[in-house]
Design a protein around this motif. Structure first.
Motif, PDB file in Angstrom:
ATOM      1  N   MET A   1       2.255   1.855   3.094  1.00 48.15           N
ATOM      2  CA  MET A   1       2.877   1.666   1.988  1.00 48.15           C
ATOM      3  C   MET A   1       3.209   0.245   1.587  1.00 48.15           C
ATOM      4  O   MET A   1       3.113  -0.300   0.843  1.00 48.15           O
ATOM      5  CB  MET A   1       3.989   2.640   1.771  1.00 48.15           C
ATOM      6  N   PHE A   2       3.780  -0.219   2.742  1.00 50.17           N
ATOM      7  CA  PHE A   2       4.554  -1.733   2.872  1.00 50.17           C
ATOM      8  C   PHE A   2       3.757  -2.548   3.756  1.00 50.17           C
ATOM      9  O   PHE A   2       4.227  -3.726   4.256  1.00 50.17           O
ATOM     10  CB  PHE A   2       5.923  -1.857   3.000  1.00 50.17           C
ATOM     11  N   GLU A   3       2.838  -2.025   4.602  1.00 49.16           N
ATOM     12  CA  GLU A   3       2.217  -2.937   5.693  1.00 49.16           C
ATOM     13  C   GLU A   3       1.672  -4.253   5.008  1.00 49.16           C
ATOM     14  O   GLU A   3       1.870  -5.166   5.816  1.00 49.16           O
ATOM     15  CB  GLU A   3       0.839  -2.123   6.149  1.00 49.16           C
ATOM     16  N   ASN A   4       1.185  -4.386   3.944  1.00 50.63           N
ATOM     17  CA  ASN A   4       0.626  -5.560   3.332  1.00 50.63           C
ATOM     18  C   ASN A   4       1.867  -6.587   2.957  1.00 50.63           C
ATOM     19  O   ASN A   4       1.701  -8.048   2.733  1.00 50.63           O
ATOM     20  CB  ASN A   4       0.174  -5.266   1.920  1.00 50.63           C
ATOM     21  N   VAL A   5       3.029  -6.318   3.042  1.00 50.41           N
ATOM     22  CA  VAL A   5       3.996  -7.462   2.795  1.00 50.41           C
ATOM     23  C   VAL A   5       4.978  -7.697   4.121  1.00 50.41           C
ATOM     24  O   VAL A   5       5.521  -8.595   4.059  1.00 50.41           O
ATOM     25  CB  VAL A   5       5.357  -6.742   1.843  1.00 50.41           C
ATOM     26  N   ILE A   6       4.273  -7.283   5.268  1.00 44.33           N
ATOM     27  CA  ILE A   6       4.882  -7.459   6.768  1.00 44.33           C
ATOM     28  C   ILE A   6       4.647  -9.115   6.821  1.00 44.33           C
ATOM     29  O   ILE A   6       3.454  -9.715   6.646  1.00 44.33           O
ATOM     30  CB  ILE A   6       4.313  -6.946   7.820  1.00 44.33           C
ATOM     31  N   GLY A   7       5.547  -9.959   6.875  1.00 39.03           N
ATOM     32  CA  GLY A   7       5.547 -11.293   7.231  1.00 39.03           C
ATOM     33  C   GLY A   7       5.710 -12.225   6.059  1.00 39.03           C
ATOM     34  O   GLY A   7       5.824 -13.454   5.814  1.00 39.03           O
ATOM     35  N   LYS A   8       6.031 -11.461   4.939  1.00 36.20           N
ATOM     36  CA  LYS A   8       6.447 -11.897   3.603  1.00 36.20           C
ATOM     37  C   LYS A   8       7.655 -12.473   3.647  1.00 36.20           C
ATOM     38  O   LYS A   8       8.587 -11.754   4.174  1.00 36.20           O
ATOM     39  CB  LYS A   8       5.979 -11.052   2.438  1.00 36.20           C
ATOM     40  N   ARG A   9       8.168 -13.630   3.019  1.00 36.38           N
ATOM     41  CA  ARG A   9       9.408 -14.156   2.993  1.00 36.38           C
ATOM     42  C   ARG A   9       9.930 -14.894   1.635  1.00 36.38           C
ATOM     43  O   ARG A   9       8.775 -15.312   0.868  1.00 36.38           O
ATOM     44  CB  ARG A   9       9.535 -15.376   3.893  1.00 36.38           C
ATOM     45  N   SER A  10      10.758 -14.440   1.433  1.00 39.59           N
ATOM     46  CA  SER A  10      11.623 -15.106   0.074  1.00 39.59           C
ATOM     47  C   SER A  10      11.896 -16.714   0.013  1.00 39.59           C
ATOM     48  O   SER A  10      11.917 -17.134   1.091  1.00 39.59           O
ATOM     49  CB  SER A  10      12.832 -14.285  -0.255  1.00 39.59           C
ATOM     50  N   GLU A  11      11.935 -17.014  -1.103  1.00 43.29           N
ATOM     51  CA  GLU A  11      12.451 -18.509  -1.151  1.00 43.29           C
ATOM     52  C   GLU A  11      13.946 -18.638  -0.596  1.00 43.29           C
ATOM     53  O   GLU A  11      14.701 -17.708  -0.952  1.00 43.29           O
ATOM     54  CB  GLU A  11      12.119 -19.086  -2.362  1.00 43.29           C
ATOM     55  N   LYS A  12      14.218 -19.767  -0.477  1.00 43.99           N
ATOM     56  CA  LYS A  12      15.893 -19.705  -0.057  1.00 43.99           C
ATOM     57  C   LYS A  12      16.630 -19.984  -1.102  1.00 43.99           C
ATOM     58  O   LYS A  12      16.298 -20.593  -2.121  1.00 43.99           O
ATOM     59  CB  LYS A  12      16.034 -21.029   0.911  1.00 43.99           C
ATOM     60  N   GLU A  66       8.102 -11.014  -4.151  1.00 42.54           N
ATOM     61  CA  GLU A  66       7.590 -10.445  -5.167  1.00 42.54           C
ATOM     62  C   GLU A  66       6.821  -9.140  -5.006  1.00 42.54           C
ATOM     63  O   GLU A  66       6.572  -8.145  -5.628  1.00 42.54           O
ATOM     64  CB  GLU A  66       6.528 -11.482  -5.895  1.00 42.54           C
ATOM     65  N   GLU A  67       5.915  -8.989  -4.006  1.00 48.78           N
ATOM     66  CA  GLU A  67       5.295  -7.821  -3.523  1.00 48.78           C
ATOM     67  C   GLU A  67       5.961  -6.569  -2.775  1.00 48.78           C
ATOM     68  O   GLU A  67       5.576  -5.749  -2.633  1.00 48.78           O
ATOM     69  CB  GLU A  67       4.310  -8.359  -2.388  1.00 48.78           C
ATOM     70  N   SER A 104       6.538   0.944   9.273  1.00 54.34           N
ATOM     71  CA  SER A 104       5.984   2.250  10.068  1.00 54.34           C
ATOM     72  C   SER A 104       6.296   3.248   9.240  1.00 54.34           C
ATOM     73  O   SER A 104       7.229   3.550   8.207  1.00 54.34           O
ATOM     74  CB  SER A 104       6.452   2.268  11.366  1.00 54.34           C
ATOM     75  N   GLU A 105       5.722   4.480   9.473  1.00 53.04           N
ATOM     76  CA  GLU A 105       6.035   5.769   8.894  1.00 53.04           C
ATOM     77  C   GLU A 105       6.025   6.893   9.818  1.00 53.04           C
ATOM     78  O   GLU A 105       5.305   6.665  10.937  1.00 53.04           O
ATOM     79  CB  GLU A 105       4.950   6.256   7.927  1.00 53.04           C
ATOM     80  N   LYS A 106       7.100   7.719   9.555  1.00 52.49           N
ATOM     81  CA  LYS A 106       7.206   8.971  10.305  1.00 52.49           C
ATOM     82  C   LYS A 106       7.195  10.301   9.604  1.00 52.49           C
ATOM     83  O   LYS A 106       7.817  10.020   8.426  1.00 52.49           O
ATOM     84  CB  LYS A 106       8.317   8.820  11.290  1.00 52.49           C
ATOM     85  N   THR A 107       6.951  11.348  10.149  1.00 56.02           N
ATOM     86  CA  THR A 107       6.971  12.587   9.472  1.00 56.02           C
ATOM     87  C   THR A 107       8.105  13.314  10.006  1.00 56.02           C
ATOM     88  O   THR A 107       8.306  13.556  11.226  1.00 56.02           O
ATOM     89  CB  THR A 107       5.661  13.324   9.635  1.00 56.02           C
TER      90      THR A 107
END
Length: 149
Positions: A1-12, A66-67, A104-107
């Protein structure tokens, strides 16, 4: 669900450690230690001024990724830790930002849940790290379903 945002960072984002906000925060958490609220005590301390409580960065603005669109309700605050290089001083300006470190996801018995790991940091105006924080956010099955609509 959020794997695509790993490593994304906000502006200061610039934040100020305001005396009034620190006093209100100290009262809210039930820790009225004079190092946080008494100016004379602060002047006589080893820091020569007042400092903020260790969990005070919880109130800072860390910007927006944003993402990363999370709902304002229904999330579970799983864990949070802070590491300090030095205390936060009353009146100082700091730059704060956050980064997505993992997902990560867990059931479990109530369905699938997401586990989002965020790190945050506060720097002085010269770019020197004052503190870092690691936060775990749990996204329940019910919240996940609403997000997917």
């Amino acid at each position: 669900m959020f794997e695509n945002v790993i490593g994304k960072r906000s502006e200061k984002v610039k934040n100020i450690v305001e005396r009034g906000a620190v006093k209100k925060f100290a009262a809210a958490i039930g820790d009225l230690h004079p190092i946080y609220i008494d100016e004379e005590f602060g002047k006589l301390s080893r820091y020569k001024q007042n400092i903020a409580p260790p969990t005070f960065p919880r109130v800072f603005d860390y910007g927006h990724i944003e993402e990363l669109q999370l709902p304002s309700k229904g999330l579970i605050h799983g864990e949070q830790t802070y590491h300090y290089e030095r205390p936060l001083f009353i009146g100082e300006e700091i730059q704060c930002y956050t980064e997505v470190k993992g997902y990560s996801e867990k059931t479990g018995s109530n369905g699938k849940m997401g586990i989002l790991v965020l790190t945050s940091a506060g720097e002085d105006m010269n770019g020197q790290i004052i503190f870092t924080s690691k936060q775990v956010v749990i996204i329940t099955e019910a919240v996940r379903k609403v997000m997917m609509l």
